[in-house]
Write an enzyme that holds these catalytic residues in place. Structure first.
Site, PDB file in Angstrom:
ATOM      1  N   LEU A  87      12.204   9.653   3.996  1.00  0.00           N
ATOM      2  CA  LEU A  87      12.284  10.604   4.833  1.00  0.00           C
ATOM      3  C   LEU A  87      11.265   9.758   6.028  1.00  0.00           C
ATOM      4  CD1 LEU A  87      12.450  13.680   2.967  1.00  0.00           C
ATOM      5  CD2 LEU A  87      14.259  12.502   4.243  1.00  0.00           C
ATOM      6  N   PHE A  92       3.965   9.923   4.738  1.00  0.00           N
ATOM      7  CA  PHE A  92       3.110  10.886   5.582  1.00  0.00           C
ATOM      8  C   PHE A  92       1.639  10.236   5.388  1.00  0.00           C
ATOM      9  CE2 PHE A  92       6.518  13.435   6.586  1.00  0.00           C
ATOM     10  CZ  PHE A  92       7.268  13.704   5.663  1.00  0.00           C
TER      11      PHE A  92
END
Ligand SMILES: CCCCCCCCCCCCCC(=O)SCCNC(=O)CCNC(=O)[C@H](O)C(C)(C)COP(=O)(O)OP(=O)(O)OC[C@H]1O[C@@H](n2cnc3c(N)ncnc32)[C@H](O)[C@@H]1OP(=O)(O)O
Ligand SMILES: CNCCCN(C)c1ncc(F)c(N2CC(C(=O)NCc3cnc4ccccn34)C2)n1
Length: 409
Positions: A409, A158
């Site tokens: 992810l 992220f």
């Protein structure tokens, strides 16, 4: 000066084209360097030794004067909303800027709070005056096996800088700050993936896509109608049975955690790099969570033995400019284990379930044994490559994707 500008541009293009392009920041980091490629004298394992905790820089790195560091508490609804909004508007897009990942808030809370997580590793940058969140980077702790070594690592993800603050060398500061905070917890390695080539991938994977809603995928430009194909023939080509075919195929439940942990640990032991999951990890990462992660297993109806497992996570993409649709509903293959049910049949059941749940596409990387089912189940190769990286850990020879047992992810 027009000529020199053109000359500058030409040199930039030349530099970028050849892998010889400078990595001013990454050249300073303990990662495999392109110049080291193929040097058999370099030992595998940590590149730099751990530091004394007292030698780790105690204060945060300097930001440009108008910005300040902040720790993002994703348990706090308002802060999680700010993180969600930053990523929704500024995170990864495809090369043609048609799609942008749209990680949901519940997905972010799941991804960022595994067993043993540190809030201090959820790092943001705010504008001092307006308090606007303009950058983000995260780490979560993970035990990763590399060969016979179990290594405590941080999984970094992220990384995001607001579109208006790009190309100001903010990313290296974000990376150094998360590195510093990870070091303070006596962890010296990391794992991360990126769609961009950096020094130096341990492996490079390809994405494959299985159309579930071909009409929508073609309408939004995700796929193109095949040559000599009509739309109705395309819809027929990707049609799936209404219901799953494997007896004993059911959703995973809390009571299944011990059996799934045994099954998964055994299966992952064959790969060179893989997570070292215990029951707490399996309960967090694989127990179904609505709109975030779905897991199924096959329990032998007679013996009640758990013999197979499959899972996928939910990561929608915003569709940036289409009249009819705003969201692409995508499922991403996560961890799958087959010991009795053929992997082909198990994954076909996963496709059937995903179609029942109204997903538009099912994505899978060519990692683990995925190659064995991709073509036969009508996955098509995507244009996206995913490069895997280790920080401060050298692997002498790059891995084949099939030797990788780690899905980030
Ligand atoms: C022990 C613990 C260690 C923990 C840390 C382990 C390492 C973790 C590493 C991070 C893992 C992240 C995993 C994910 O989240 S991958 C997803 C990354 N996010 C996005 O793609 C979202 C959209 N893009 C952006 O937000 C910005 O473009 C980002 C923030 C990506 C770069 O901002 P910007 O475009 O404004 O550039 P800059 O001027 O500030 O900086 C330019 C420098 O940054 C290097 N760069 C560019 N993209 C990436 C990238 N994806 N990983 C690592 N480095 C990257 C680039 O090569 C150059 O360095 P060098 O080539 O000159 O050397
Ligand atoms: C740091 N975490 C890495 C995982 C993030 N993940 C899932 C990711 N990283 C790079 C990719 F290349 C990628 N691809 C999935 C494939 C795909 O679906 N391509 C079309 C598309 C639809 N929506 C988007 C949004 C962004 C980029 C491509 N998009 C390509 N996935």
């Amino acid at each position: 000066e027009a000529d020199s500008a053109i000359e500058t541009l030409a040199r930039r293009v030349q530099e970028t084209l050849s892998l010889g392009r400078r990595h001013r920041f990454w050249e300073t980091q303990p990662v495999g360097q392109f110049k080291d490629l193929g040097d058999p004298s370099l030992p595998e394992g940590p590149i730099e030794p751990p530091m004394l905790l007292s030698d780790v820089r105690p204060e945060p790195y300097n930001l440009p004067a108008q910005y300040e560091w902040t720790t993002c508490d994703v348990d706090d609804e308002q802060t999680c909303g700010e993180v969600y909004n930053l990523l929704t508007s500024n995170y990864v897009e495809d090369d043609e800027n048609m799609f942008r990942f749209n990680y949901s808030k519940e997905f972010l809370r799941w991804a960022l709070r595994p067993p043993g997580y540190f809030k201090a590793w959820h790092i943001g940058v705010r504008v001092k005056t307006s308090k606007k969140l303009v950058a983000f980077i995260t780490g979560v702790p993970a035990r990763i096996r590399v060969g016979d070594d179990i290594v405590g690592m941080a999984e970094i993800n992220f990384l995001c800088v607001h579109k208006k603050l790009r190309s100001k060398r903010l990313a290296p500061v974000m990376i150094k700050e998360v590195t510093r905070r990870v070091h303070l917890e006596n962890i010296w390695q990391a794992a991360y993936t990126a769609g961009v080539v950096l020094p130096t991938p341990v492996t490079t994977c390809r994405y494959w896509h299985r159309s579930l809603n071909p009409k929508k995928l073609i309408d939004v430009g995700f796929s193109r109608l095949g040559a000599r194909m009509t739309m109705s023939r395309t819809i027929r080509l990707y049609k799936l049975p209404e219901s799953i075919v494997t007896p004993g195929f059911r959703k995973m439940e809390l009571r299944d955690v011990p059996a799934v942990t045994r099954l998964l640990r055994q299966y992952l032991s064959q790969f060179v790099v893989a997570p070292d999951f215990d029951e707490n990890d399996v309960e967090h990462w694989l127990l179904p969570l609505e709109n975030v992660v779905d897991s199924y297993l096959v329990e032998n109806p007679e013996t009640h033995e758990v013999t197979d497992f499959c899972s996928f996570y939910t990561l929608p993409s915003s569709i940036l400019s289409n009249q009819n649709y705003t969201v692409l509903k995508a499922a991403y293959s996560y961890y799958n284990v087959s010991t009795k049910t053929p992997l082909l049949q198990l994954m076909n059941d996963a496709l059937i379930v995903a179609k029942q749940m109204d997903y538009d596409v099912f994505n899978a990387l060519d990692v683990m044994h995925n190659e064995s089912f991709l073509k036969e189940l009508k996955f098509g190769p995507g244009d996206g490559q995913l490069h895997y990286y280790l920080y401060n850990y050298r692997i002498r020879n790059a891995l084949k994707p099939s030797e990788l047992g780690l899905v980030l992810l």
